[in-house]
Write an enzyme that holds these catalytic residues in place. Structure first.
Site, mmCIF file in Angstrom:
data_model
loop_
_atom_site.group_PDB
_atom_site.id
_atom_site.type_symbol
_atom_site.label_atom_id
_atom_site.label_comp_id
_atom_site.label_asym_id
_atom_site.label_seq_id
_atom_site.Cartn_x
_atom_site.Cartn_y
_atom_site.Cartn_z
ATOM 1 N N ARG A 1 55.915 6.575 -2.979
ATOM 2 C CA ARG A 1 55.950 8.024 -2.772
ATOM 3 C C ARG A 1 55.511 8.700 -4.053
ATOM 4 O O ARG A 1 56.011 8.350 -5.129
ATOM 5 C CB ARG A 1 57.377 8.478 -2.444
ATOM 6 C CG ARG A 1 57.941 7.954 -1.144
ATOM 7 C CD ARG A 1 59.450 8.060 -1.144
ATOM 8 N NE ARG A 1 60.041 7.259 -2.211
ATOM 9 C CZ ARG A 1 61.312 7.363 -2.615
ATOM 10 N NH1 ARG A 1 62.113 8.250 -2.079
ATOM 11 N NH2 ARG A 1 61.776 6.583 -3.581
ATOM 12 N N GLU B 1 50.316 0.291 0.933
ATOM 13 C CA GLU B 1 51.187 0.788 -0.135
ATOM 14 C C GLU B 1 52.157 1.822 0.422
ATOM 15 O O GLU B 1 51.752 2.706 1.168
ATOM 16 C CB GLU B 1 50.314 1.412 -1.243
ATOM 17 C CG GLU B 1 51.096 1.937 -2.407
ATOM 18 C CD GLU B 1 52.108 0.910 -2.939
ATOM 19 O OE1 GLU B 1 51.695 -0.193 -3.282
ATOM 20 O OE2 GLU B 1 53.313 1.222 -2.981
ATOM 21 N N CYS C 1 48.888 12.084 2.658
ATOM 22 C CA CYS C 1 49.111 10.952 3.566
ATOM 23 C C CYS C 1 49.560 11.351 4.973
ATOM 24 O O CYS C 1 48.854 11.073 5.932
ATOM 25 C CB CYS C 1 50.112 9.988 2.948
ATOM 26 S SG CYS C 1 49.441 9.156 1.508
ATOM 27 N N THR D 1 45.217 3.038 3.005
ATOM 28 C CA THR D 1 45.729 3.110 4.377
ATOM 29 C C THR D 1 44.532 3.094 5.321
ATOM 30 O O THR D 1 43.715 4.018 5.308
ATOM 31 C CB THR D 1 46.547 4.398 4.547
ATOM 32 O OG1 THR D 1 47.577 4.389 3.555
ATOM 33 C CG2 THR D 1 47.161 4.492 5.933
ATOM 34 N N GLY E 1 62.229 22.557 6.814
ATOM 35 C CA GLY E 1 61.426 23.310 5.851
ATOM 36 C C GLY E 1 60.124 23.785 6.468
ATOM 37 O O GLY E 1 59.981 23.812 7.701
HETATM 38 N N1 LIG Z 1 48.741 9.093 -2.619
HETATM 39 C C1 LIG Z 1 49.731 8.441 -2.028
HETATM 40 O O1 LIG Z 1 50.911 8.802 -2.146
HETATM 41 C C2 LIG Z 1 49.446 7.219 -1.191
HETATM 42 C C3 LIG Z 1 50.504 6.372 -0.828
HETATM 43 C C4 LIG Z 1 50.228 5.248 -0.061
HETATM 44 C C5 LIG Z 1 48.930 4.989 0.350
HETATM 45 N N2 LIG Z 1 47.922 5.844 0.015
HETATM 46 C C6 LIG Z 1 46.558 5.516 0.451
HETATM 47 O O2 LIG Z 1 45.865 4.948 -0.669
HETATM 48 C C7 LIG Z 1 44.476 5.309 -0.635
HETATM 49 C C8 LIG Z 1 44.089 6.005 -1.930
HETATM 50 O O3 LIG Z 1 44.844 7.199 -2.028
HETATM 51 P P1 LIG Z 1 44.942 8.027 -3.378
HETATM 52 O O4 LIG Z 1 45.941 9.108 -3.143
HETATM 53 O O5 LIG Z 1 45.134 7.103 -4.534
HETATM 54 O O6 LIG Z 1 43.476 8.647 -3.433
HETATM 55 P P2 LIG Z 1 42.766 9.372 -4.658
HETATM 56 O O7 LIG Z 1 41.784 10.288 -4.080
HETATM 57 O O8 LIG Z 1 43.813 9.896 -5.594
HETATM 58 O O9 LIG Z 1 42.023 8.181 -5.423
HETATM 59 C C9 LIG Z 1 40.905 7.512 -4.956
HETATM 60 C C10 LIG Z 1 39.993 7.182 -6.129
HETATM 61 O O10 LIG Z 1 38.894 6.399 -5.667
HETATM 62 C C11 LIG Z 1 37.747 6.769 -6.413
HETATM 63 N N3 LIG Z 1 36.533 6.323 -5.746
HETATM 64 C C12 LIG Z 1 35.884 6.858 -4.676
HETATM 65 N N4 LIG Z 1 34.800 6.125 -4.360
HETATM 66 C C13 LIG Z 1 34.769 5.094 -5.238
HETATM 67 C C14 LIG Z 1 33.902 3.993 -5.418
HETATM 68 N N5 LIG Z 1 32.867 3.799 -4.634
HETATM 69 N N6 LIG Z 1 34.161 3.140 -6.433
HETATM 70 C C15 LIG Z 1 35.222 3.329 -7.256
HETATM 71 N N7 LIG Z 1 36.083 4.346 -7.125
HETATM 72 C C16 LIG Z 1 35.866 5.219 -6.136
HETATM 73 C C17 LIG Z 1 37.884 8.272 -6.551
HETATM 74 O O11 LIG Z 1 37.089 8.777 -7.611
HETATM 75 C C18 LIG Z 1 39.389 8.405 -6.805
HETATM 76 O O12 LIG Z 1 39.690 8.373 -8.184
HETATM 77 C C19 LIG Z 1 44.318 6.170 0.626
HETATM 78 O O13 LIG Z 1 43.931 5.356 1.692
HETATM 79 C C20 LIG Z 1 45.723 6.696 0.870
HETATM 80 O O14 LIG Z 1 45.944 7.018 2.227
HETATM 81 C C21 LIG Z 1 48.153 6.934 -0.761
#
Ligand SMILES: NC(=O)c1ccc[n+]([C@@H]2O[C@H](COP(=O)([O-])OP(=O)(O)OC[C@H]3O[C@@H](n4cnc5c(N)ncnc54)[C@H](O)[C@@H]3O)[C@@H](O)[C@H]2O)c1
Length: 437
Positions: A152, A149, A261, A121, A254
């Protein structure tokens, strides 16, 4: 298709595993060597329903691999997903250092035409920045596409495999064809792939999350008003949710939204607005209300114990920011633990999946129970923070005599008021009258 996914967290691991499931050859790259080591041993690093089965199948069949080496991971990849963190920076804006850092590294190692996909995001204009960084050192043709993405946590696999829609921001016809081919197996039932420009796709994601956060917050404000006016927010939810213009979902009152997010995305969108000299008043209110809502039950709890929580033991059911995940980022439970400890209370916690993550953050400051009933042994009160299904119909007979006082502070409105009255509990919930024993 040969796919690389850079960043193997909640989004990256689900993206990689699901695309392997549709027959692609996927390599997930992560900087965290412990994570990669664990995944290479066949162990999952997150809890996500249904992920275990497809993870096992695709690793066994050789379609899903993990590495810490970016160059090795992206070798021959036709598409590269960036599923990297975008945490809030000090000023509330999304911190792009992970995305732009990888973009810098990608330029010199691209070998063929590649579509680089922003799955994270990211604020409006990021695809352009990623393009600039890669272009500095790239020797081959490439496109940068925005593909936010919408999965959820808790139902991520289902959401990914059957998305309501896929949003793709690109002006490149070549990239468009690649993206269509990639997503075709996931939209067979006719759900749309919506093409637009990069900036609109980036904004779509923030608009979706901010709207949902606003919907929850609106209901929380109605709930707060219900408490003052002696109305019942559950009835109001049913009364308005049946209106097709409003819809039934995201209307449950709630103790506020949390997670990785909504909080950061609302904040980042507000920051974008202020950068563009626009005063986005609704978002400011949403943040303010939600902040207060998280610890909304604390004044009731304090009052119940005559203003003194010192030496009291409070049991907490639920730690994850929502059910069916182990994710505790911005979870209301953490805010309540902090407040309880500040007030001198002892805290015993139980969560079906999130205990290990809480242990890493809170350590020995709280006690960890093996099951919900153990948490209640000798506790002075129960607080409910997450609506895990197992808390919905607990064995009230088993609970008799464990809690010192028959009092529950329920942040998720799990029980009927009349049932709690009959069972003899003093029961505080959100937006409803307090049931008194
Ligand atoms: N979690 C959700 O439900 C969700 C849903 C939609 C969008 N997003 C978006 O997706 C993105 C990722 O979210 P997430 O929850 O998966 O984050 P996360 O923290 O679970 O995962 C991110 C991963 O990136 C890795 N990382 C960091 N620097 C790196 C690098 N230089 N090279 C390789 N890997 C590296 C970290 O070690 C980690 O494993 C964010 O922008 C978030 O806003 C998340």
């Amino acid at each position: 298709m040969k796919i690389a996914v850079v960043g193997t967290g909640y989004v990256g691991l689900v993206t990689g595993t699901c695309f392997a499931e549709t027959g692609n050859q996927v390599t997930c790259v992560d900087i965290d060597s412990r994570k990669v080591e664990k995944l290479n041993k066949g162990k999952l690093t997150i809890y996500e329903p249904g992920l275990d089965v497809i993870f096992e199948r695709n690793t066994k069949e050789g379609r899903l691999k993990f590495t810490t080496n970016l160059a090795e991971g992206i070798k021959e990849a036709q598409v590269i997903f960036l599923a990297l963190p975008t945490p809030p920076g000090e000023d509330g804006s999304a911190d792009l250092k992970y995305i732009l850092g990888v973009a810098n590294d990608l330029g010199p190692i691209l070998e063929n035409y590649t579509v680089i996909i922003d799955k994270s995001t990211v604020p409006v204009g990021t695809a352009e920045k990623v393009h600039e960084r890669i272009a500095k050192n790239a020797k081959v043709e490439f496109d940068v596409v925005s593909n936010p993405e919408f999965l959820r946590e808790g139902v991520a696999v289902e959401d990914f495999m059957k998305p309501d829609r896929v949003v793709i921001g690109t002006k490149s016809e070549k990239a468009k064809r690649v993206m269509e081919k990639l997503y075709a197996p996931l939209v067979r039932q006719g759900n749309p792939i919506i093409f637009m420009d990069e900036r609109s796709a980036e904004m779509t994601k923030y608009a979706a999350n901010a709207f949902l956060a606003m919907k929850i917050t609106f209901m929380n404000e109605i709930a707060n008003l219900c408490e003052k006016t002696n109305a019942n927010v559950d009835d109001i939810r049913r009364g308005i949710g049946t209106d097709s213009r409003i819809g039934k979902r995201f209307l449950f009152a709630g103790i506020g939204y949390g997670g990785s997010c909504f909080p950061k995305d609302v904040q980042a969108l507000e920051k974008t607005a202020s950068d563009y000299d626009y005063d986005f008043k609704i978002l400011k209110s949403v943040m303010k209300v939600n902040e207060k809502q998280k610890t909304k039950l604390m004044p009731h709890l304090k009052k119940y114990f005559n203003g003194d929580l010192k030496g009291k033991t409070i049991a907490l059911w639920g730690l994850a920011f929502k059910p069916h995940t182990d994710d505790i980022r911005e979870a209301p439970a953490l805010y309540n633990i902090k407040e309880l400890r500040k007030a001198g209370a002892k805290v015993v916690v139980y969560d079906p999946e999130a205990m290990e993550n809480v242990r890493e953050v809170v350590g020995k400051k709280v006690k960890y129970a093996k099951n919900p009933y153990e948490a209640l042994q000798g506790a002075d009160a129960l607080m409910i923070m997450t609506e895990w299904p197992e808390f919905r119909t607990p064995d009230f007979e088993k609970m008799e005599g464990t809690l010192k006082n028959k009092v529950i502070f329920d942040g998720r409105n799990l029980y009927e008021l009349k049932d709690m009255k009959e069972l003899g509990y003093t029961y505080f919930s959100i937006g409803r009258e307090t049931a008194k024993a």
